[in-house]
Design a protein around this motif. Sequence first.
Motif, PDB file in Angstrom:
ATOM      1  N   THR A  73       0.857  -1.214   0.104  1.00  0.00           N
ATOM      2  CA  THR A  73       0.114  -0.099   0.175  1.00  0.00           C
ATOM      3  C   THR A  73       0.837   1.269  -0.079  1.00  0.00           C
ATOM      4  N   ARG A  74       1.970   1.109   0.224  1.00  0.00           N
ATOM      5  CA  ARG A  74       2.945   2.442   0.437  1.00  0.00           C
ATOM      6  C   ARG A  74       3.374   3.104  -1.159  1.00  0.00           C
ATOM      7  N   LYS A  75       3.319   4.593  -0.844  1.00  0.00           N
ATOM      8  CA  LYS A  75       3.547   5.082  -2.382  1.00  0.00           C
ATOM      9  C   LYS A  75       5.118   5.411  -2.197  1.00  0.00           C
ATOM     10  N   GLY A  76       5.868   5.037  -1.150  1.00  0.00           N
ATOM     11  CA  GLY A  76       7.239   5.231  -1.136  1.00  0.00           C
ATOM     12  C   GLY A  76       7.864   5.008   0.209  1.00  0.00           C
ATOM     13  N   VAL A  77       9.092   4.819   0.475  1.00  0.00           N
ATOM     14  CA  VAL A  77       9.587   4.638   1.665  1.00  0.00           C
ATOM     15  C   VAL A  77      10.593   6.005   2.238  1.00  0.00           C
ATOM     16  N   VAL A  78      10.451   5.935   3.541  1.00  0.00           N
ATOM     17  CA  VAL A  78      11.204   7.386   4.038  1.00  0.00           C
ATOM     18  C   VAL A  78      12.585   6.853   5.081  1.00  0.00           C
ATOM     19  N   MET A  79      13.595   6.960   4.170  1.00  0.00           N
ATOM     20  CA  MET A  79      14.702   6.606   5.045  1.00  0.00           C
ATOM     21  C   MET A  79      15.209   7.907   5.744  1.00  0.00           C
ATOM     22  N   GLY A  80      16.057   7.686   6.730  1.00  0.00           N
ATOM     23  CA  GLY A  80      16.529   8.681   7.689  1.00  0.00           C
ATOM     24  C   GLY A  80      17.442   9.587   7.007  1.00  0.00           C
ATOM     25  N   ARG A  81      17.471  10.841   7.437  1.00  0.00           N
ATOM     26  CA  ARG A  81      18.190  11.743   6.837  1.00  0.00           C
ATOM     27  C   ARG A  81      19.124  12.428   8.097  1.00  0.00           C
ATOM     28  N   GLY A  82      20.363  13.202   7.573  1.00  0.00           N
ATOM     29  CA  GLY A  82      20.810  14.009   8.750  1.00  0.00           C
ATOM     30  C   GLY A  82      22.320  13.692   8.543  1.00  0.00           C
ATOM     31  N   ASP A  83      22.893  14.053   9.855  1.00  0.00           N
ATOM     32  CA  ASP A  83      24.668  13.632   9.832  1.00  0.00           C
ATOM     33  C   ASP A  83      24.531  12.244  10.461  1.00  0.00           C
ATOM     34  N   ARG A  84      25.180  11.423   9.544  1.00  0.00           N
ATOM     35  CA  ARG A  84      25.336   9.985   9.998  1.00  0.00           C
ATOM     36  C   ARG A  84      26.414   9.921  10.992  1.00  0.00           C
ATOM     37  N   GLN A  85      26.928  10.812  11.477  1.00  0.00           N
ATOM     38  CA  GLN A  85      27.872  10.637  12.506  1.00  0.00           C
ATOM     39  C   GLN A  85      27.685  11.596  13.675  1.00  0.00           C
ATOM     40  N   GLY A  86      26.188  11.960  13.864  1.00  0.00           N
ATOM     41  CA  GLY A  86      25.667  13.247  14.681  1.00  0.00           C
ATOM     42  C   GLY A  86      25.679  12.190  16.133  1.00  0.00           C
ATOM     43  N   ASP A  87      25.594  13.038  17.182  1.00  0.00           N
ATOM     44  CA  ASP A  87      25.469  12.735  18.613  1.00  0.00           C
ATOM     45  C   ASP A  87      24.091  12.568  18.928  1.00  0.00           C
ATOM     46  N   TRP A  88      23.103  13.441  18.089  1.00  0.00           N
ATOM     47  CA  TRP A  88      21.804  13.713  18.393  1.00  0.00           C
ATOM     48  C   TRP A  88      20.913  12.736  17.336  1.00  0.00           C
ATOM     49  N   LEU A  89      20.151  11.824  17.963  1.00  0.00           N
ATOM     50  CA  LEU A  89      18.875  11.174  17.220  1.00  0.00           C
ATOM     51  C   LEU A  89      17.615  11.556  17.521  1.00  0.00           C
ATOM     52  N   MET A  90      16.939  12.136  16.564  1.00  0.00           N
ATOM     53  CA  MET A  90      15.469  12.723  16.473  1.00  0.00           C
ATOM     54  C   MET A  90      14.616  11.614  15.901  1.00  0.00           C
ATOM     55  N   LEU A  91      13.732  11.055  16.785  1.00  0.00           N
ATOM     56  CA  LEU A  91      12.968   9.730  16.415  1.00  0.00           C
ATOM     57  C   LEU A  91      11.450   9.925  16.357  1.00  0.00           C
ATOM     58  N   ALA A  92      10.831   9.869  15.055  1.00  0.00           N
ATOM     59  CA  ALA A  92       9.479   9.619  15.018  1.00  0.00           C
ATOM     60  C   ALA A  92       8.943   8.291  14.865  1.00  0.00           C
TER      61      ALA A  92
END
Length: 311
Positions: free
Chosen positions: A146-165
Motif C-alpha cells: 500500500t505504500r507510495k514510497g519509503v522514508v529513510m533517515g536523513r541528516g548527519d550520519r555521525q551526529g550525537d543526536w537522534l530525533m526519532l518519530a
Amino acid sequence: MSRSAVFLDEMGVGPLWRLRQGAAPEAAEAALADIVATVEVAAPVTVPAPVPVPVPVAATPPAEAPAPVAAVPAEVAVVADVAEMAPVAVAVVPVPAAAPDDTAWFDDAPAPPPARQLSDADIAALDWEGLTAAVAKCARCDLCKTRKGVVMGRGDRQGDWLMLASSPSRAEEREGRALPGEQGQLLDNMLKAIAVDAGRDVYITHLLKCRPLDDAGQERLPTEAESAACRPYFERELALLQPRTIVTLGSMAAAGITPGEKPVRGKVRQLGNAAVVATFHPEMLLQDETGKAKARAWADLCLAKSTHARG
C-alpha cells in the motif's frame, strides 16, 4: 518465294539461310517445314519456362556432296531466340502479410521472482548505502503493498543526536524525506534554541519506514507484526550512528522505542549507551494554540541538553 519463307518473313524472323550448293533440297525443305510447324506451336508460349524444341536431323547427303547441312542448325537457333523473346506467364504466389508482433506469450509468462528479502542477520551487517537500498525494496510486511514510497533517515550520519518519530506522514511519504516543510523548520528552531546545530550534529529517522494505512486509506497505528518487521532497520541505523542522546517525537515513538515499557515525560531512560528523552511531535506543536505543549517541549529539550552534557 516458298511458303515457309513467306511465313518466316511475316514473323519478322529475317531472310532464310540457303543450303550450300550440293545439299539435298528435298531434305532441307522437309526440315524447314518441321521447324515452321514448331514455331507455330511455340509462338504463343504461356508456360513458365521455354519449351525445348526437338532438333530434326537432316537426311544423309549423297556421297558426292560431303558438305554438312548448315541451314537446319541456323533455323533452330532462330526458333530458340523467338521462344526466349516470347512473353512468359509467371504464376503469382501471394505473399502472406507480416504478422503483427505477438506479445501474448509475455502476458502468460510467469512473474519474475521477488527480490530476496534480507534476514535480520543480513541487515545487521549492512553499511549505510546497503541499508538505504534494502529499505527501498523491502517487502518484509504487507505495508509494501500500500505504500507510495519509503522514508529513510536523513541528516548527519555521525551526529550525537537522534530525533526519532514513529512512522511517516503523508507529506513525508510524498517527499521521501523525514520531517519536511514546517515540521522540519520548527524542529530546527527547537534544537537551535538549545545550541544544537540541526544541519551538522543531528540525524532524523522513523521506527517504521513505510506509512501504515487502514482499508479506507487513513493513517493508523502500526501493528506489532509491522513494527517487528521494520525493527532491524532501525537497530542497524542505531548501531551505525551510535548517538549519545535520543529524543523521541510523539507518544507512539516514545512507546515504540522500548516495547513493553510505558514512557514517562520528564524522565531519562537508557537504550544501550544512549539517553532517551520523550517530547512532543512538531506537528502537534504546530497545532497547539494555547502554547502549553510548546512550554512542556522546551522543558523536555532542556532535560535532553543537560543529560547530553553530562554524558
